[in-house]
Scaffold this motif. Sequence first.
Motif, PDB file in Angstrom:
ATOM      1  N   GLY A   1       0.812  -1.207   0.000  1.00 28.10           N
ATOM      2  CA  GLY A   1       0.000   0.000   0.000  1.00 28.10           C
ATOM      3  C   GLY A   1       0.844   1.254   0.000  1.00 28.10           C
ATOM      4  O   GLY A   1       1.582   1.512   0.951  1.00 28.10           O
ATOM      5  N   GLU A   2       0.777   2.025  -1.076  1.00 27.23           N
ATOM      6  CA  GLU A   2       1.473   3.320  -1.174  1.00 27.23           C
ATOM      7  C   GLU A   2       0.488   4.399  -0.740  1.00 27.23           C
ATOM      8  O   GLU A   2      -0.409   4.772  -1.501  1.00 27.23           O
ATOM      9  CB  GLU A   2       1.946   3.573  -2.601  1.00 27.23           C
ATOM     10  CG  GLU A   2       2.832   4.784  -2.761  1.00 27.23           C
ATOM     11  CD  GLU A   2       4.215   4.592  -2.174  1.00 27.23           C
ATOM     12  OE1 GLU A   2       4.592   5.402  -1.295  1.00 27.23           O
ATOM     13  OE2 GLU A   2       4.916   3.644  -2.582  1.00 27.23           O
ATOM     14  N   TYR A   3       0.635   4.876   0.485  1.00 26.94           N
ATOM     15  CA  TYR A   3      -0.314   5.826   1.054  1.00 26.94           C
ATOM     16  C   TYR A   3       0.316   7.203   1.221  1.00 26.94           C
ATOM     17  O   TYR A   3       1.529   7.327   1.432  1.00 26.94           O
ATOM     18  CB  TYR A   3      -0.801   5.323   2.418  1.00 26.94           C
ATOM     19  CG  TYR A   3      -2.041   4.466   2.350  1.00 26.94           C
ATOM     20  CD1 TYR A   3      -3.161   4.755   3.121  1.00 26.94           C
ATOM     21  CD2 TYR A   3      -2.107   3.358   1.504  1.00 26.94           C
ATOM     22  CE1 TYR A   3      -4.304   3.976   3.060  1.00 26.94           C
ATOM     23  CE2 TYR A   3      -3.243   2.574   1.437  1.00 26.94           C
ATOM     24  CZ  TYR A   3      -4.338   2.885   2.220  1.00 26.94           C
ATOM     25  OH  TYR A   3      -5.470   2.115   2.151  1.00 26.94           O
TER      26      TYR A   3
ATOM     27  N   ILE B   1       3.315  -1.270   6.797  1.00 26.04           N
ATOM     28  CA  ILE B   1       3.970  -0.785   5.583  1.00 26.04           C
ATOM     29  C   ILE B   1       3.239   0.438   5.035  1.00 26.04           C
ATOM     30  O   ILE B   1       3.852   1.422   4.612  1.00 26.04           O
ATOM     31  CB  ILE B   1       4.033  -1.903   4.526  1.00 26.04           C
ATOM     32  CG1 ILE B   1       4.902  -3.060   5.047  1.00 26.04           C
ATOM     33  CG2 ILE B   1       4.565  -1.379   3.196  1.00 26.04           C
ATOM     34  CD1 ILE B   1       4.867  -4.294   4.182  1.00 26.04           C
ATOM     35  N   ALA B   2       1.901   0.377   5.051  1.00 28.69           N
ATOM     36  CA  ALA B   2       1.112   1.512   4.563  1.00 28.69           C
ATOM     37  C   ALA B   2       1.369   2.749   5.408  1.00 28.69           C
ATOM     38  O   ALA B   2       1.531   3.856   4.877  1.00 28.69           O
ATOM     39  CB  ALA B   2      -0.375   1.146   4.572  1.00 28.69           C
TER      40      ALA B   2
ATOM     41  N   LYS C   1       5.614   3.155  -8.979  1.00 24.85           N
ATOM     42  CA  LYS C   1       5.996   1.938  -8.262  1.00 24.85           C
ATOM     43  C   LYS C   1       4.759   1.176  -7.793  1.00 24.85           C
ATOM     44  O   LYS C   1       4.707  -0.059  -7.860  1.00 24.85           O
ATOM     45  CB  LYS C   1       6.889   2.294  -7.072  1.00 24.85           C
ATOM     46  CG  LYS C   1       7.361   1.083  -6.282  1.00 24.85           C
ATOM     47  CD  LYS C   1       8.191   1.497  -5.072  1.00 24.85           C
ATOM     48  CE  LYS C   1       8.581   0.274  -4.241  1.00 24.85           C
ATOM     49  NZ  LYS C   1       9.312   0.667  -3.005  1.00 24.85           N
ATOM     50  N   GLN C   2       3.749   1.913  -7.297  1.00 28.30           N
ATOM     51  CA  GLN C   2       2.522   1.269  -6.856  1.00 28.30           C
ATOM     52  C   GLN C   2       1.825   0.545  -7.997  1.00 28.30           C
ATOM     53  O   GLN C   2       1.405  -0.603  -7.868  1.00 28.30           O
ATOM     54  CB  GLN C   2       1.570   2.317  -6.253  1.00 28.30           C
ATOM     55  CG  GLN C   2       0.240   1.778  -5.780  1.00 28.30           C
ATOM     56  CD  GLN C   2       0.331   0.999  -4.478  1.00 28.30           C
ATOM     57  OE1 GLN C   2      -0.327   1.330  -3.515  1.00 28.30           O
ATOM     58  NE2 GLN C   2       1.127  -0.051  -4.407  1.00 28.30           N
TER      59      GLN C   2
ATOM     60  N   TYR D   1      -3.202   3.500  -3.991  1.00 27.83           N
ATOM     61  CA  TYR D   1      -3.485   2.088  -3.684  1.00 27.83           C
ATOM     62  C   TYR D   1      -4.853   1.700  -4.231  1.00 27.83           C
ATOM     63  O   TYR D   1      -5.008   0.670  -4.897  1.00 27.83           O
ATOM     64  CB  TYR D   1      -3.444   1.860  -2.173  1.00 27.83           C
ATOM     65  CG  TYR D   1      -3.887   0.476  -1.763  1.00 27.83           C
ATOM     66  CD1 TYR D   1      -3.065  -0.625  -1.952  1.00 27.83           C
ATOM     67  CD2 TYR D   1      -5.149   0.273  -1.204  1.00 27.83           C
ATOM     68  CE1 TYR D   1      -3.472  -1.896  -1.577  1.00 27.83           C
ATOM     69  CE2 TYR D   1      -5.564  -0.991  -0.829  1.00 27.83           C
ATOM     70  CZ  TYR D   1      -4.721  -2.073  -1.016  1.00 27.83           C
ATOM     71  OH  TYR D   1      -5.136  -3.331  -0.660  1.00 27.83           O
ATOM     72  N   HIS D   2      -5.859   2.528  -3.973  1.00 27.62           N
ATOM     73  CA  HIS D   2      -7.208   2.241  -4.456  1.00 27.62           C
ATOM     74  C   HIS D   2      -7.266   2.249  -5.982  1.00 27.62           C
ATOM     75  O   HIS D   2      -7.957   1.419  -6.592  1.00 27.62           O
ATOM     76  CB  HIS D   2      -8.207   3.252  -3.883  1.00 27.62           C
ATOM     77  CG  HIS D   2      -8.344   3.173  -2.393  1.00 27.62           C
ATOM     78  ND1 HIS D   2      -8.819   2.059  -1.746  1.00 27.62           N
ATOM     79  CD2 HIS D   2      -8.055   4.081  -1.424  1.00 27.62           C
ATOM     80  CE1 HIS D   2      -8.818   2.280  -0.442  1.00 27.62           C
ATOM     81  NE2 HIS D   2      -8.365   3.493  -0.219  1.00 27.62           N
TER      82      HIS D   2
END
Length: 273
Positions: free
Chosen positions: A82-84, A183-184, A97-98, A143-144
């Motif tokens: 998850g890239e938040y 991680i997020a 990257k996400q 992420y979504h």
Amino acid sequence: MQKKTVLITGASSGMGYAATMLFAQKGWEVYAGARRVDKIPTGSGIHPVKLDVTDAVSRAAFVHAAQVEGSLDVLINNAGYGEYGPLEEVSLAHAHKQLETNLFGATELTKLVLPTMRRQRSGRIVNISSIGGDMYSSLGGWYHIAKHGLNVWSDVLDTEIRQFGLRSVIVEPGGTASSWSEIAMGSIKNNLSPNTPYQTLVDGTLKMITNVGSHSSATSEDLAKVFYRAATDQRAKRRYYYNFSDRMMARMARVHPEIFHQVVMRMSARAIR
């Protein structure tokens, strides 16, 4: 009787690790891929393979390793993270990257297994998305986007490959007891600019994520069983969920988007109090 073969990405932790163990226990030949190959479980029927889903050479080597079995029965596209962070502040590099990890890695691996599956006239692509592919929340934009894209891609692929006796299906986990939220949360902090105007929202959201994580109803082992159903059901469904609550949350976001948006707005307002 020849054993069936499954390829599982993201096999070094969480749901991928648990799925690797479960499929091996069920008598499958499991080609388990991850960047941290030393973290992949070992045992009878498990073939650990170093895999970076964002690297073309690594993807090809992973599929080539499994092809010695003579058949490729299931590909489980599980690798992801998850890239938040605030959309205004997440860099384009991190957004790329996400998408490369959560979406394009899956699409490119699938391209590599489809020719073999077509020749067999059997095979299944199991894509591990999230109820976040239907829902959304503050700070989780990329992420979504990646998970929603995976859902649409899987659905389109399913319409194209059924003629060959193949299926593409989605598993949508909800809250899961794993390291995902850590991680997020780490990515949120890494994506903030100095003197960010979103600090209050970030602090409140981190508290909510931590609270949700502490009340997660599903373990990685629970989700591994859902993976197995998605891979083996004689009549595959388009979507698989762990429980009724996850199914209804995703459905509410799809069927009642205005109501869902109001819920997200209230959550965001609560976070900045």
